[in-house]
Design a protein around this motif. Structure first.
Motif, mmCIF file in Angstrom:
data_model
loop_
_atom_site.group_PDB
_atom_site.id
_atom_site.type_symbol
_atom_site.label_atom_id
_atom_site.label_comp_id
_atom_site.label_asym_id
_atom_site.label_seq_id
_atom_site.Cartn_x
_atom_site.Cartn_y
_atom_site.Cartn_z
ATOM 1 N N THR A 1 0.943 -1.094 0.007
ATOM 2 C CA THR A 1 0.000 -0.008 -0.115
ATOM 3 C C THR A 1 0.933 1.113 0.042
ATOM 4 N N VAL A 2 1.753 1.100 0.716
ATOM 5 C CA VAL A 2 2.729 2.380 0.922
ATOM 6 C C VAL A 2 3.272 2.700 -0.394
ATOM 7 N N ALA A 3 3.908 1.532 -1.070
ATOM 8 C CA ALA A 3 4.612 1.652 -2.432
ATOM 9 C C ALA A 3 3.563 2.181 -3.488
ATOM 10 N N THR A 4 2.336 1.740 -3.371
ATOM 11 C CA THR A 4 1.473 2.308 -4.304
ATOM 12 C C THR A 4 1.086 3.585 -4.400
ATOM 13 N N ALA A 5 1.035 4.319 -2.859
ATOM 14 C CA ALA A 5 0.670 5.467 -2.429
ATOM 15 C C ALA A 5 1.807 6.453 -3.056
ATOM 16 N N ALA A 6 3.167 5.918 -2.926
ATOM 17 C CA ALA A 6 4.337 6.709 -3.318
ATOM 18 C C ALA A 6 4.293 6.816 -4.882
ATOM 19 N N ALA A 7 3.945 5.698 -5.643
ATOM 20 C CA ALA A 7 3.706 5.919 -7.161
ATOM 21 C C ALA A 7 2.543 6.956 -7.463
ATOM 22 N N ASP A 8 1.460 6.779 -6.568
ATOM 23 C CA ASP A 8 0.281 7.664 -6.957
ATOM 24 C C ASP A 8 0.903 9.309 -6.728
ATOM 25 N N ALA A 9 1.617 9.493 -5.842
ATOM 26 C CA ALA A 9 1.913 10.742 -5.605
ATOM 27 C C ALA A 9 3.014 11.291 -6.590
ATOM 28 N N ALA A 10 3.578 10.602 -6.833
ATOM 29 C CA ALA A 10 4.853 10.763 -7.991
ATOM 30 C C ALA A 10 4.055 11.062 -9.353
ATOM 31 N N GLU A 11 3.115 10.437 -9.812
ATOM 32 C CA GLU A 11 2.270 10.809 -10.953
ATOM 33 C C GLU A 11 1.560 12.216 -10.926
ATOM 34 N N ARG A 12 1.201 12.503 -9.565
ATOM 35 C CA ARG A 12 0.702 13.673 -9.581
ATOM 36 C C ARG A 12 1.600 14.924 -9.570
ATOM 37 N N ALA A 13 2.927 14.640 -9.379
ATOM 38 C CA ALA A 13 3.878 15.582 -9.383
ATOM 39 C C ALA A 13 4.599 16.049 -10.789
ATOM 40 N N GLY A 14 4.991 17.253 -10.795
ATOM 41 C CA GLY A 14 5.513 17.632 -11.851
ATOM 42 C C GLY A 14 7.047 18.171 -11.899
ATOM 43 N N GLY A 15 7.588 18.514 -12.811
ATOM 44 C CA GLY A 15 8.931 18.924 -12.706
ATOM 45 C C GLY A 15 10.178 17.860 -12.782
ATOM 46 N N GLU A 16 11.217 17.974 -12.087
ATOM 47 C CA GLU A 16 12.609 17.072 -12.481
ATOM 48 C C GLU A 16 12.382 15.894 -11.369
ATOM 49 N N ALA A 17 13.473 14.998 -11.448
ATOM 50 C CA ALA A 17 13.526 13.807 -11.125
ATOM 51 C C ALA A 17 13.411 13.878 -9.389
ATOM 52 N N SER A 18 14.066 15.111 -9.170
ATOM 53 C CA SER A 18 14.055 15.290 -7.524
ATOM 54 C C SER A 18 12.735 15.676 -7.051
ATOM 55 N N GLU A 19 12.147 16.392 -7.680
ATOM 56 C CA GLU A 19 10.815 16.889 -7.360
ATOM 57 C C GLU A 19 9.773 15.621 -7.083
ATOM 58 N N VAL A 20 10.051 14.809 -8.149
ATOM 59 C CA VAL A 20 9.185 13.464 -8.232
ATOM 60 C C VAL A 20 9.573 12.614 -6.942
ATOM 61 N N ALA A 21 10.820 12.546 -6.617
ATOM 62 C CA ALA A 21 11.038 11.544 -5.639
ATOM 63 C C ALA A 21 10.631 12.317 -4.354
ATOM 64 N N ARG A 22 10.728 13.640 -4.201
ATOM 65 C CA ARG A 22 10.284 14.074 -2.866
ATOM 66 C C ARG A 22 8.879 13.975 -2.628
ATOM 67 N N ALA A 23 8.006 14.118 -3.855
ATOM 68 C CA ALA A 23 6.553 13.782 -3.620
ATOM 69 C C ALA A 23 6.299 12.369 -3.264
#
Length: 556
Positions: free
Chosen positions: A149-171
């Motif tokens: 569940t935690v890994a899936t939520a991380a992927a969901d948040a990453a898809e909503r984030a824009g910008g560079e890889a660092s911003e995606v990782a932080r999201a």
């Protein structure tokens, strides 16, 4: 300043993640109640990531010898493979699959310069999505409120984030933290204990380290693996045992008795049948890997049947079987032994020899050195107040030193005996005397090891320069005290030359350790050679078994 998603970032990620898990290992162990309350999730995650980190460092070392640097695909492939072969427990196995899922996407997207390219943010989003999906594929019966569940939520948040890889990782990190806090309301056993999911804590730590590696900034968020729910004691349960305190009960009391883990060399087609077979034997089934190498984890009552299923599918090895009997009830700890020996040895024959002599053995395969955590576990398993540690390999000196230091912090007195070969370890073990004082025993074992010259015969894999000249692929190399001293065309002739060089400086005892594929006639020939040319020199022969070098020679 953001950093590119490349091999250097993967290396930094490994280091930061290992540091985070090392710092919070005990905290994660303490909140481990699912699927088995055995208090080792943090340790298993740490050991798994330690194996991954060592593999990445080996990839960098390999490229450094040729004056090149690894690309993103090389580094991620090494990280995933290291995690696969070193995966521990249910949580470590799932972590290995998560990394494998990321690797599939990052490897395909790697640019010619070895980085993820200008679309790194999008690449990372897809990698995190694939990672989450792959964890569900690996688990026979997925359960929500867990690491999945935690890994899936991380992927969901990453898809909503824009910008560079660092911003995606932080999201992704923030999404995972939010999901982790919700796990007690999704899984009843967590809610009863008042804790978040221990495996999910590991994913949060991993993603926090990734965000820090790509951003160059350390997160100011609270400790990423903190349990936001009340600690177990506040809920009236003792999580490490989850015993009968205040009616909390034992959620695994009626579950399978054994945890079985092994690496498996098998065709991909055979694994589907293996999954079905193991699913019928027990629960907590996780099978990860691919391309002929798999890591299998299952909880069963019939451990032998689980191993037999692996044999039918392919070739299982590194088999580990743990009985859950001591994890769910409070039992009196057995009394500590006064002193023990822990020895790292290649080959099942040597492992048996050292075990018969009373040592706790850490068996290794060529190219797969043990991590410091494995040595610490072996020291704990020895269950003694004092331990003599025999690394039997010069490349393990730093690993063994780290393990010894960790064990000392746990109250164990450890002497690191500087053995550089298994034959030196045999010599040291032969003079071990528990009745002596600790210091006197350490001096005697060190002296015996130092008085033993050692040699190894190996077959060259490629053309290369050596201290004895240029060797070709297929040549037999005779290494004396770690350096190539003889290049020969056949095993017998090279071994004889090596023996003569070693005995030219004198000696009283020759030890020969034969690999599994070496004929006994070689030992007979070498024994006869020593007997005829060197009076008063005795020879002893041992079977090294699989994974041992073709021939090890010791001269005392």
């Amino acid at each position: 300043m953001p950093y590119p998603l490349d091999a250097a970032a993967v290396r930094t990620w490994c280091g930061l993640a290992l540091e985070a898990l090392g710092r919070e290992r005990e905290r994660i162990d303490a909140i481990n109640v699912y699927p088995v309350p055995d208090g080792d999730t943090g340790t298993n995650l740490y050991l798994t990531l330690e194996s991954a980190t060592r593999a990445v460092e080996a990839a960098f070392d390999g490229h450094a010898s040729t004056g090149t640097a690894p690309g993103l695909a090389d580094a991620m492939g090494a990280m995933a493979h290291g995690a696969l072969i070193g995966a521990r427990g249910n949580s470590g196995t799932i972590l290995a699959q998560l990394l494998r899922g990321m690797t599939e996407v990052l490897t395909a997207a790697a640019a010619p310069d070895g980085a993820a390219g200008p679309g790194a943010g999008e690449v990372l989003r897809r990698a995190l999505r694939r990672a989450a999906a792959s964890t569900y594929e690996a688990v026979a019966h997925p359960v929500e409120g867990t690491v999945l569940t935690v890994a899936t939520a991380a992927a969901d948040a990453a898809e909503r984030a824009g910008g560079e890889a660092s911003e995606v990782a932080r999201a992704a990190h923030e999404g995972a933290r939010t999901a982790l806090r919700a796990t007690p309301g999704q899984l009843a056993v967590l809610g009863r204990a008042g804790v978040v999911d221990a495996g999910g804590c590991g994913v949060v730590a991993l993603l926090g380290a990734l965000a820090d590696a790509l951003s160059g900034e350390v997160s100011t968020a609270p400790v990423v693996v903190r349990a936001d729910a009340p600690i177990p004691e506040a809920a009236g349960c003792e999580v490490a045992a989850l015993g009968e305190a205040d009616g909390c009960g034992d959620p695994h009391a009626d579950g399978p008795a054994f945890e079985v883990i092994y690496l498996l060399e098998a065709d991909d087609d055979a694994v589907a049948g293996l999954r079905t077979r193991l699913d019928g034997l027990g629960d907590s089934l996780v099978v990860v890997g691919g391309d002929g190498l798999w890591n299998v984890h299952v909880h069963v009552d019939d451990a032998g049947a689980a191993v037999e299923a692996g044999i039918e599918a392919g070739r299982p090895y590194r088999i580990a079987i743990t009985h859950f009997g001591g994890t769910t009830t409070r039992t009196k700890e057995p009394e500590l032994a006064a002193r023990a020996v822990v020895a790292v040895v290649p080959g099942e024959g040597l492992a048996g020899l050292c075990a018969e002599a009373g040592a706790t053995v850490v068996s290794v395969r060529p190219g797969e050195p043990p991590a410091s955590g494995e040595l610490v576990q072996a020291i704990r398993q020895a269950h003694a107040r004092e331990v003599m540690l025999l690394p039997n390999n010069p490349e393990l000196r730093h690993t063994a030193a780290a393990a010894a230091e960790q064990a000392r912090t746990e109250g164990v007195r450890v002497a690191l005996i500087p053995t550089r070969s298994a034959v030196q370890g045999i010599a040291a073990l032969a003079v071990h005397e528990p009745g002596r004082s600790f210091d006197a025993d350490a001096v005697a074992m060190t002296s015996a090891a130092g008085a033993t010259r050692y040699a190894e015969l190996a077959v060259a894999e490629r053309q290369s320069w050596t201290m004895a000249g240029v060797c070709q692929a297929g040549d037999v190399l005779g290494l004396i005290d770690g350096d190539v001293a003889v290049i020969g065309a056949d095993l017998a002739g090279t071994a004889t030359t090596v023996l003569d060089r070693m005995l030219s400086a004198g000696g009283e005892m020759v030890t020969l350790v034969l690999g599994a594929d070496v004929p006994e006639s070689l030992a007979e020939r070498l024994e006869r050679h020593v007997r005829e040319r060197y009076l008063a020199v005795d020879t002893v022969v041992y079977e090294g078994g699989r994974y041992a070098a073709p021939l090890l020679i010791g001269v005392e």
